[in-house]
Motif scaffolding. Structure first.
Motif, short mmCIF file in Angstrom:
data_model
loop_
_atom_site.label_atom_id
_atom_site.label_comp_id
_atom_site.label_asym_id
_atom_site.label_seq_id
_atom_site.Cartn_x
_atom_site.Cartn_y
_atom_site.Cartn_z
N THR A 34 4.99 5.69 -5.01
CA THR A 34 5.25 5.73 -6.45
C THR A 34 4.46 6.85 -7.12
OG1 THR A 34 5.48 3.35 -6.30
CG2 THR A 34 5.37 4.27 -8.51
N ALA A 35 3.26 7.09 -6.61
CA ALA A 35 2.40 8.10 -7.23
C ALA A 35 2.74 9.51 -6.74
CB ALA A 35 0.94 7.77 -6.93
N ASP A 36 3.60 9.61 -5.75
CA ASP A 36 3.87 10.92 -5.14
C ASP A 36 4.85 11.71 -5.98
OD1 ASP A 36 4.78 13.00 -3.20
OD2 ASP A 36 3.51 11.83 -1.84
N LEU B 162 5.56 10.41 4.41
CA LEU B 162 4.27 9.89 3.95
C LEU B 162 3.56 9.11 5.05
CD1 LEU B 162 3.89 9.04 0.29
CD2 LEU B 162 2.34 8.02 1.94
N ARG B 163 4.32 8.39 5.84
CA ARG B 163 3.71 7.66 6.96
C ARG B 163 3.08 8.62 7.96
NH1 ARG B 163 7.98 2.93 8.09
NH2 ARG B 163 6.95 1.25 6.97
N ALA C 78 2.69 1.83 -3.28
CA ALA C 78 1.82 2.34 -4.33
C ALA C 78 1.66 3.85 -4.17
CB ALA C 78 0.46 1.64 -4.26
N ARG C 79 1.49 4.28 -2.93
CA ARG C 79 1.30 5.71 -2.69
C ARG C 79 2.60 6.48 -2.92
NH1 ARG C 79 -0.70 6.50 2.83
NH2 ARG C 79 -0.65 8.68 2.16
N THR D 116 0.83 -1.20 0.00
CA THR D 116 0.00 0.00 0.00
C THR D 116 0.87 1.25 0.00
OG1 THR D 116 -1.25 -1.30 1.60
CG2 THR D 116 -2.04 0.93 1.15
N LEU D 117 1.84 1.24 0.89
CA LEU D 117 2.72 2.40 1.02
C LEU D 117 3.50 2.64 -0.27
CD1 LEU D 117 3.70 4.46 3.15
CD2 LEU D 117 5.56 2.88 3.69
N SER E 193 -0.21 9.91 7.12
CA SER E 193 -1.30 8.98 7.39
C SER E 193 -1.58 8.82 8.88
CB SER E 193 -0.97 7.57 6.86
OG SER E 193 -0.38 7.65 5.60
#
Lengths: 704, 704
Positions: free
Chosen positions: B349-351, B542-543, B346-347, B343-344, B546
């Protein structure tokens, strides 16, 4: 392309390969082939030589096995046997004494009369192979668990007994392809084995542990033995003569020997079990024992002399298992195996035959049980063999008393009639036993017992009572009379009554261990081994249906023939040439152990042909147990003597990569040069030279 | 639910969990929380008590750290410090001599004047915390590689120097959340630390290595120290009084201490690196060293005495790392972490933010470099610290000479101004040095050097020359004058000129090692550490976005507060009660080491209250470094003293499972009972009792 080649190809497609063992050249020199199922056509296609059945028979009969765990070959008609120094190390050590240190100084019998009998070596020659798949299968049909393992043991014992018609014959049922086939091997057994020649340890093991499994190397890892029959050198009809010049680069070579064990047919779950349970435990124990033994040598020169071969064995295992661990910890290997298994699993699941659909789940279940009992098995059952000579003797005496009265087929395997000669040889070996060393080893075993099972485990409480491992070990070793061979004989011959009446403290101790150890062994045999066999029978059947005899079975310490060629490799971008010479050895020597050449070498230097090849590498697929194997050319002449593999060969337990896996051998020319010009061993050199075809010896014509 | 709880929940959903650490109860007592970011509300919800900032400040100031690697607490206004025996072991050993063996016999200072100064202990009290994330971030902005690590070091040194305004203050920049935040910790530093009381090793470490990390336990693992200031006991305003009765089952407990290290924020690639590279190497080396040290004790009672604390440290690390290895070899843990990371990833990579999309690939790259240099780092850079006292002294002298002339911020971290007092203490420690033991350790290090890099590695040739490890080690140890503190002082004070002019053989040896070791360290710092920090900064950011401060940072050997309760657990279906008593200790004693109770205990038995609690377990989340931590109740009174975790806590490096992870502590009632009725330590017991609120001592009111 074998099943395994398919597997590795997967890895490449998946782009997983960082590990060299996962990228394969087509038609690699892979395989530890059965001598009676050898891919001659394949060899012919690649190397232009096709071994025929006469050639294969000759090779088989000229090959030998040391029953204690090495390979060897016959190299003269007078029963001369060539193997590695490290295979004969224990004998050389046992024949040594404070005044006569053959480990340090080497040994060369000037005459036949000076050849010294090894206390506990047995040489086997494979005289016949019979397929017994049918009788084994019918005995096992529809059986599982305990019934399966009892039936298997009984049928094996029956077949072996029928085959071993004299004490000179030894017969073993060999399970191949995880139960896909069973063969009965009949060996001629030689127990009067004498030491003829051994160099100094410093020459045999130049570079020591730091160089072990490495190349370039400069080791004269050879020992010559001789088999005797009725007190005279045994005459043998089949033997390998020495080649005139050895093998050239890229020349075809065969290795005929006894690879001990591989796990190339393991399922992924079994590989993970290795990685998670077996290897970590073994590595921790071996590393710790290595430390103890290293420091034990500081107790004195004598201690160093009589403990060194055990340290060597420990370091050797340690390096080999570390290599295996590295292979299993590389995610690419497991991923590749997983990918391969996926296809197989899918087909198994769809198969309607009984036991097929659930085979993989069955493996998982057996491994769960194995994990539960693993520690107990290690410290109790396996510990009886690994924690010193005295403990092994005591447990063999106790078990022999219980087992021998049973019908042959109901006994533990190592007490069947066909195993008796080896058992008695071990029991009655006059080799000296050293109390301080025995105490160290038994203390180690008892400490591991407490550590792995926990101080509150009832078995630990039963065995240790209120004593510390060291206190108990000291009492047992100091108190036992079993260092005396006569007492062992008396107890063995007196049978159960004598053993039961014994108050020997070590016998009493083993009396406590035995029921616990047997219980675990039984669980292992019934709930792990039998279950795995059963599941693998199904898996192997399906694999056979796909690949036929295009695959070779996992190694089983039985005779295998591998083909390959003399060839270097590329290590991190740098080519490694295939040969080393005497000159290289002198350049590398530092004068300090383990890089000190013996005085004899330094003295001989002026008269040596320094450009003579000393060691070399080939692409032959070998593994532990192959030590001492002859390397032969297509004329079945000795061109070398296997003594090691390179570091990349260690993952060979699980697969083979021709690009980097190499077998390491002593060169035949180097052997003759050393015997003639370094050692006072002209007698042996002459005997080897006299065996040559040109000198009137026998050789076999090779078909093409 | 924290990020980590989410992770474990994945495992359950995936049905992967065989490993207990993967199934979580909601709102577990997980967490090594920052004292200035404590989840008081969460504690209030679960336990009905809400620590306020006054309470938290009081706890912080009453807590202490031993700079060498343990936790401790102040327990009287006269500077009495409580920690574990095993934390003070080295001091107790150093104060012992052939005639006075305080390890075997214990130590109790009858008067203040009899308290003995520890040669090399430093006590730290955390007096202030400042957030320095902004200055650190701005110094690091847009930097990478070498520039990043230099800037980081420089900025840290600058902040630390500005903070450490007197020699009594020690300041450390602490990197939290893998660079997500930076705090500046200001400590009051006490270097005059004296031994007040220690029991016999047999009582402190009853059960020894076999029982280590196990429960039930019966250990009096305590030592009392006292900090001095200007030759007098230092007065402290904040300390923990002893509770009257200790904690009851299910009662809320806090542990305030210094967990050393956890890897709960590791990416999967980092976990695999641990499993494949770091743990196997360390475990092999530790196991082997354990074996050597065990056998070294056979050289004599003296050798046993002065080597024992090193053996203890080795066995302790070995068990801890074995537990970690087991956790990492369980495929379920890796699978669960992988699922979480998916999940992390994926996020990430899109950042679009710089460095975010490639962060995981960056980690992989850094680990590849790390794998390449790992062995060299171990045997060269790390080896300078782990292969004996003399080698460490020589390398510190050499490096101090090179580093101290540089500007503070350009120095290696351990040579900055704020690190100097600890450096000097280590350099000038009058603790005796034993040549035979030094030779063993240096030989071990040099052997590993040759083993891991290979005999033909140019660095190995440079360092060993033609000598064997043992020959070289013996020459260096016998030849060096560095056992003499006066010489060390002279060289240190003489600076670079003096060190350069020295012909001491060990200095000369370190001169050869240093450039190689520095080169590797630099590669590690620039190409591994800086790169990982940079990538983790992005991942941590990023963590945070969240989970906010709903997570705690990985342990950093800085003060953390954990909450939990006194509670047993269920081990393989069997409940394990939370308390043990003195009666249990007597029942379990066998009279043989390590299950032999000291004579004093046997003599005191009749007058002891045998049902007094001796040890107990709690659900607090702790790890190595927490040893010596006080266990306190909501009134900030001592109810226990952490000294261990149970076996299930070892995987705590990577995660926490409240069902089975337990902290193991000495009970406060047991401590008082032993001091009063076993030991001649009424003076200490009285001092502890006098600190109680009822006795006029200070306590803090707890808010609810």
């Amino acid at each position: 392309m074998s099943a395994r080649t398919v597997l590795w190809a997967h890895a490449v497609v998946l782009g997983l390969s960082l590990n060299p063992i996962l990228t394969r050249v087509a038609q690699a020199d892979e395989g530890m082939w059965l001598v009676n199922d050898f891919p001659s056509e394949r060899v012919a296609q690649k190397y232009g030589f096709k071994p025929d059945s006469a050639w294969l028979d000759k090779v088989r009969l000229s090959s030998a096995r040391l029953a204690q765990g090495c390979s060897a070959s016959f190299v003269s008609q007078h029963g001369l046997v060539m193997t590695n120094h490290h295979c004969a190390h224990r004998c050389i050590e046992q024949l040594s004494s404070k005044g006569q240190d053959f480990i340090a100084n080497g040994f060369a019998a000037a005459t036949e009369a000076a050849e010294k009998r090894c206390p506990a070596l047995e040489v086997n020659q494979l005289v016949a192979i019979t397929d017994v798949t049918e009788p084994m299968r019918s005995a096992l049909a529809n059986k599982s668990g305990n019934e399966f393992s009892s039936a298997k043991k009984a049928q094996e014992a029956k077949l072996e007994k029928a085959c071993a018609t004299s004490a000179e014959l030894r017969c073993d049922v060999v399970e191949l392809y995880n139960g896909g086939r069973y063969h009965l091997y009949q060996y001629k057994r030689y127990q009067d084995v004498r030491l003829v020649f051994a160099p100094e340890l410093a020459a045999a093991f130049f570079g020591g542990d730091p160089d072990n499994f490495n190349f370039p190397r400069y080791d004269l890892d050879v020992a010559f033995l001789r088999i005797y029959s009725d007190g005279k050198p045994a005459k043998v009809d089949n033997y390998f003569p020495f080649s005139e010049h050895g093998a050239a680069e890229n020349e075809l070579t065969f290795v005929s020997g006894h690879p001990g064990h591989t796990s190339r047919e393991f399922t992924v779950a079994q590989l993970l079990f290795e990685r998670r349970v077996r290897l970590p435990r073994r590595l921790a124990a071996l590393s710790e024992l290595r430390g103890q033994l290293t420091e034990f040598e500081h107790r004195g020169a004598e201690q160093k002399r009589y403990s060194h071969s055990v340290l060597f064995g420990v370091e050797n295992s340690l390096k080999a298992l570390t290599g295996r661990q590295a292979a299993l910890l590389d995610p690419a290997l497991i991923e590749a195996k997983r990918a391969d298994e996926r296809t197989l699993r899918a087909r198994m699941t769809a198969d309607k035959r009984p036991g097929f659909a659930g085979a993989f789940a069955t493996v998982d279940r057996a491994l769960k049980t194995y994990a539960d009992i693993f520690d107990g098995l290690e410290v109790l059952e396996r510990g009886l063999e690994t924690n010193g000579d005295l403990l092994g003797i005591a447990s063999r005496l106790l078990r022999a008393a219980d087992e021998l009265p049973k019908p042959n087929e109901a006994r533990l395997r190592e007490y069947t009639d066909s195993a008796l000669p080896q058992l008695q040889q071990a029991l009655f070996s006059p080799a000296p036993i050293h109390a301080d060393f025995e105490i160290l080893r038994l203390t180690f075993g008892l400490t591991k017992l407490r550590e792995l099972l926990g101080a509150d485990d009832p078995r630990v409480r039963l065995l240790l009572g209120k004593k510390s491992p060291e206190t108990l070990a000291t009492e047992l070793v100091r108190g036992t009379g079993l260092a005396d061979v006569a007492l062992r004989k008396k107890l063995f011959e007196g049978g159960k009554a004598a053993v039961d009446a014994s108050h020997d403290p070590l016998i009493a101790f083993v009396r406590l261990v035995d029921p616990e150890a047997r219980a675990l062994r039984k669980r292992y045999e019934d709930e792990v081994d039998a279950v795995l066999s059963k599941a693998h029978e199904a898996i192997a059947t399906l694999r056979f249906e796909s690949h036929g005899t295009d695959v070779y079975p996992d190694a089983t310490f039985t005779l295998r023939l591998s083909y390959g060629a003399v060839r270097g490799w590329v290590d991190r971008g740098k080519p490694v040439p295939p040969f080393t010479t005497f000159a290289g050895a002198f350049e590398r020597a530092t004068g300090e152990d383990p890089f000190a050449l013996p005085k004899r070498w330094l003295a001989a230097k002026p008269k040596l042909k320094l450009d003579t090849e000393l060691n070399f590498v080939t692409t032959n697929d070998i593994i532990g147990g192959n030590s001492g194997s002859p390397v032969i050319n297509k004329n079945a002449e000795i061109v070398g003597l296997i003594f090691d593999g390179n570091i990349s060969s260690l993952g060979g337990e699980y697969g083979f990569d021709e690009r980097v896996n190499r077998a390491v051998a002593v060169h035949s020319s180097g052997l003759l040069e050393a015997l003639s010009n370094i050692y006072d061993a002209k007698r042996i050199a002459d005997e080897l030279r006299a065996s040559r075809p040109s000198a009137g010896g026998a050789s076999s014509a090779a078909s093409k």
